[in-house]
Design a protein around this motif. Structure first.
Motif, mmCIF file in Angstrom:
data_model
loop_
_atom_site.group_PDB
_atom_site.id
_atom_site.type_symbol
_atom_site.label_atom_id
_atom_site.label_comp_id
_atom_site.label_asym_id
_atom_site.label_seq_id
_atom_site.Cartn_x
_atom_site.Cartn_y
_atom_site.Cartn_z
ATOM 1 N N LYS A 150 0.726 -1.322 -0.182
ATOM 2 C CA LYS A 150 -0.104 -0.172 -0.180
ATOM 3 C C LYS A 150 0.560 1.278 -0.015
ATOM 4 C CE LYS A 150 -3.983 1.553 2.332
ATOM 5 N NZ LYS A 150 -3.489 2.825 3.374
ATOM 6 N N LYS A 151 2.004 1.232 0.675
ATOM 7 C CA LYS A 151 2.811 2.500 0.928
ATOM 8 C C LYS A 151 3.441 2.552 -0.303
ATOM 9 C CE LYS A 151 3.766 1.906 5.811
ATOM 10 N NZ LYS A 151 4.633 1.076 6.789
ATOM 11 N N ALA A 152 3.978 1.342 -1.151
ATOM 12 C CA ALA A 152 4.704 1.559 -2.321
ATOM 13 C C ALA A 152 3.866 2.044 -3.477
ATOM 14 C CB ALA A 152 5.031 0.238 -2.758
ATOM 15 N N TRP A 153 2.397 1.749 -3.434
ATOM 16 C CA TRP A 153 1.411 2.260 -4.376
ATOM 17 C C TRP A 153 1.514 3.875 -4.092
ATOM 18 C CZ3 TRP A 153 -0.408 2.580 -8.600
ATOM 19 C CH2 TRP A 153 -1.586 3.160 -8.720
ATOM 20 N N GLU A 154 1.308 4.308 -3.032
ATOM 21 C CA GLU A 154 1.379 5.808 -2.576
ATOM 22 C C GLU A 154 2.660 6.335 -3.257
ATOM 23 O OE1 GLU A 154 1.336 6.109 1.762
ATOM 24 O OE2 GLU A 154 -0.464 5.281 1.927
ATOM 25 N N ASP A 155 3.984 5.775 -3.218
ATOM 26 C CA ASP A 155 5.107 6.113 -3.642
ATOM 27 C C ASP A 155 5.108 6.250 -5.291
ATOM 28 O OD1 ASP A 155 6.172 6.377 -1.160
ATOM 29 O OD2 ASP A 155 7.182 4.420 -1.409
ATOM 30 N N LEU A 156 4.337 5.133 -6.010
ATOM 31 C CA LEU A 156 4.273 5.254 -7.166
ATOM 32 C C LEU A 156 3.090 6.291 -7.774
ATOM 33 C CD1 LEU A 156 3.841 1.401 -7.853
ATOM 34 C CD2 LEU A 156 5.892 2.878 -8.643
ATOM 35 N N LYS A 157 2.262 6.755 -7.041
ATOM 36 C CA LYS A 157 1.234 7.696 -7.325
ATOM 37 C C LYS A 157 1.923 9.001 -7.292
ATOM 38 C CE LYS A 157 -2.105 6.536 -4.724
ATOM 39 N NZ LYS A 157 -3.528 6.481 -3.914
ATOM 40 N N ARG A 158 2.946 9.289 -6.606
ATOM 41 C CA ARG A 158 3.514 10.556 -6.419
ATOM 42 C C ARG A 158 4.472 10.449 -7.589
ATOM 43 N NH1 ARG A 158 4.950 10.106 -1.214
ATOM 44 N NH2 ARG A 158 3.618 11.928 -0.172
ATOM 45 N N LEU A 159 5.260 9.457 -7.728
ATOM 46 C CA LEU A 159 5.980 9.494 -8.886
ATOM 47 C C LEU A 159 5.153 9.613 -10.200
ATOM 48 C CD1 LEU A 159 8.994 8.429 -9.763
ATOM 49 C CD2 LEU A 159 7.716 5.988 -10.006
ATOM 50 N N ARG A 160 4.162 8.975 -10.418
ATOM 51 C CA ARG A 160 3.462 9.443 -11.499
ATOM 52 C C ARG A 160 2.847 10.810 -11.781
ATOM 53 N NH1 ARG A 160 -2.274 5.898 -12.183
ATOM 54 N NH2 ARG A 160 -2.456 7.279 -10.404
ATOM 55 N N SER A 161 2.670 11.412 -10.642
ATOM 56 C CA SER A 161 2.155 12.801 -10.763
ATOM 57 C C SER A 161 3.588 13.844 -10.739
ATOM 58 C CB SER A 161 1.626 13.327 -9.545
ATOM 59 O OG SER A 161 2.254 13.668 -8.398
ATOM 60 N N ILE A 162 4.478 13.671 -10.476
ATOM 61 C CA ILE A 162 5.857 14.416 -10.985
ATOM 62 C C ILE A 162 5.980 14.206 -12.415
ATOM 63 C CG2 ILE A 162 8.292 14.956 -10.542
ATOM 64 C CD1 ILE A 162 7.975 13.679 -7.864
ATOM 65 N N LEU A 163 5.803 12.928 -12.992
ATOM 66 C CA LEU A 163 6.234 12.623 -14.185
ATOM 67 C C LEU A 163 5.137 13.165 -15.285
ATOM 68 C CD1 LEU A 163 8.257 10.799 -15.321
ATOM 69 C CD2 LEU A 163 6.675 8.697 -15.180
ATOM 70 N N ASN A 164 3.974 13.428 -14.847
ATOM 71 C CA ASN A 164 2.723 14.058 -15.548
ATOM 72 C C ASN A 164 2.741 15.482 -15.544
ATOM 73 O OD1 ASN A 164 2.184 11.588 -16.441
ATOM 74 N ND2 ASN A 164 0.212 11.250 -15.131
ATOM 75 N N GLN A 165 3.732 16.168 -14.636
ATOM 76 C CA GLN A 165 3.810 17.578 -14.596
ATOM 77 C C GLN A 165 4.219 18.019 -15.838
ATOM 78 O OE1 GLN A 165 5.704 18.651 -11.100
ATOM 79 N NE2 GLN A 165 4.237 17.840 -9.799
ATOM 80 N N ASN A 166 3.730 18.985 -16.604
ATOM 81 C CA ASN A 166 4.127 19.673 -17.851
ATOM 82 C C ASN A 166 4.555 18.562 -18.867
ATOM 83 O OD1 ASN A 166 4.360 22.029 -15.925
ATOM 84 N ND2 ASN A 166 6.253 21.303 -15.400
ATOM 85 N N ALA A 167 4.003 17.346 -18.728
ATOM 86 C CA ALA A 167 4.379 16.361 -19.765
ATOM 87 C C ALA A 167 4.052 16.621 -21.102
ATOM 88 C CB ALA A 167 3.743 15.039 -19.065
#
Ligand code: URA
Length: 167
Positions: A150-167
């Motif tokens: 569950k914690k890893a999924w939170e990390d992955l979601k944070r990762l995805r949001s940074i990746l999608n910033q100004n993508a």
């Protein structure tokens, strides 16, 4: 030192223009056999983690701190890290990813030059010479402790949001 016992050099694999680079610890038995990173059980979970954020394995780059398997999968020695680190540093300099994901304490501590535990490092964004770094649990650890997914999924979601910033 590791060259004497390893079968292959596991340099890394994936897209040389990747926006996202995953960094693990060291090749295991299956990786040493195939010459490719994360192709064993932990690798199957890593593939699922990558797909869970809408990416394909081929779109990212996957590497390890150590390029050769330590005998019996023992923890890497400081001298081995020192010997292998320039390769990882150069890989990151060439790929210039938008974000780096450190898998497990070993990769996180090596990339961020710290001794802080992975539990304390995860959950926030770090900086490595201008590149954001997200630290999460190693997939091999998640296989042993599925309650932490569950914690890893939170990390992955944070990762995805940074990746999608100004993508
Ligand atoms: N564990 C790692 O850290 N790296 C691999 O390539 C495989 C397992």
């Amino acid at each position: 030192e590791l060259a004497a016992s390893r079968h292959s050099v596991v340099f890394g694999a994936g897209n040389p223009h990747a926006k996202l680079v995953f960094v693990g610890e060291a090749p295991g038995a299956e990786e040493d056999r195939q010459g490719l990173p994360f192709v064993g059980m932990a690798g199957q979970l890593l593939t699922k983690m990558i797909e869970s954020i809408g990416l394909k394995r081929e779109e990212v780059f996957i590497a390890n701190v150590l390029k050769c398997r330590p005998p019996g999968n023992r923890t890497p020695k400081p001298q081995e890290i020192e010997n292998c680190s320039p390769y990882l540093t150069e890989q990151l300099a060439l790929i210039k990813p938008k974000i780096i994901c450190a898998l497990g304490a070993f990769a996180a501590q090596t990339l961020l030059k710290t001794t802080t535990s992975i539990s304390a490092l995860r959950g926030r964004i770090h900086d490595r010479e201008g590149t954001p770094v997200i630290c999460t649990f190693h997939p091999a650890y998640l296989l042993r402790s599925p309650g932490e997914k569950k914690k890893a999924w939170e990390d992955l979601k944070r990762l995805r949001s940074i990746l999608n910033q100004n993508a």
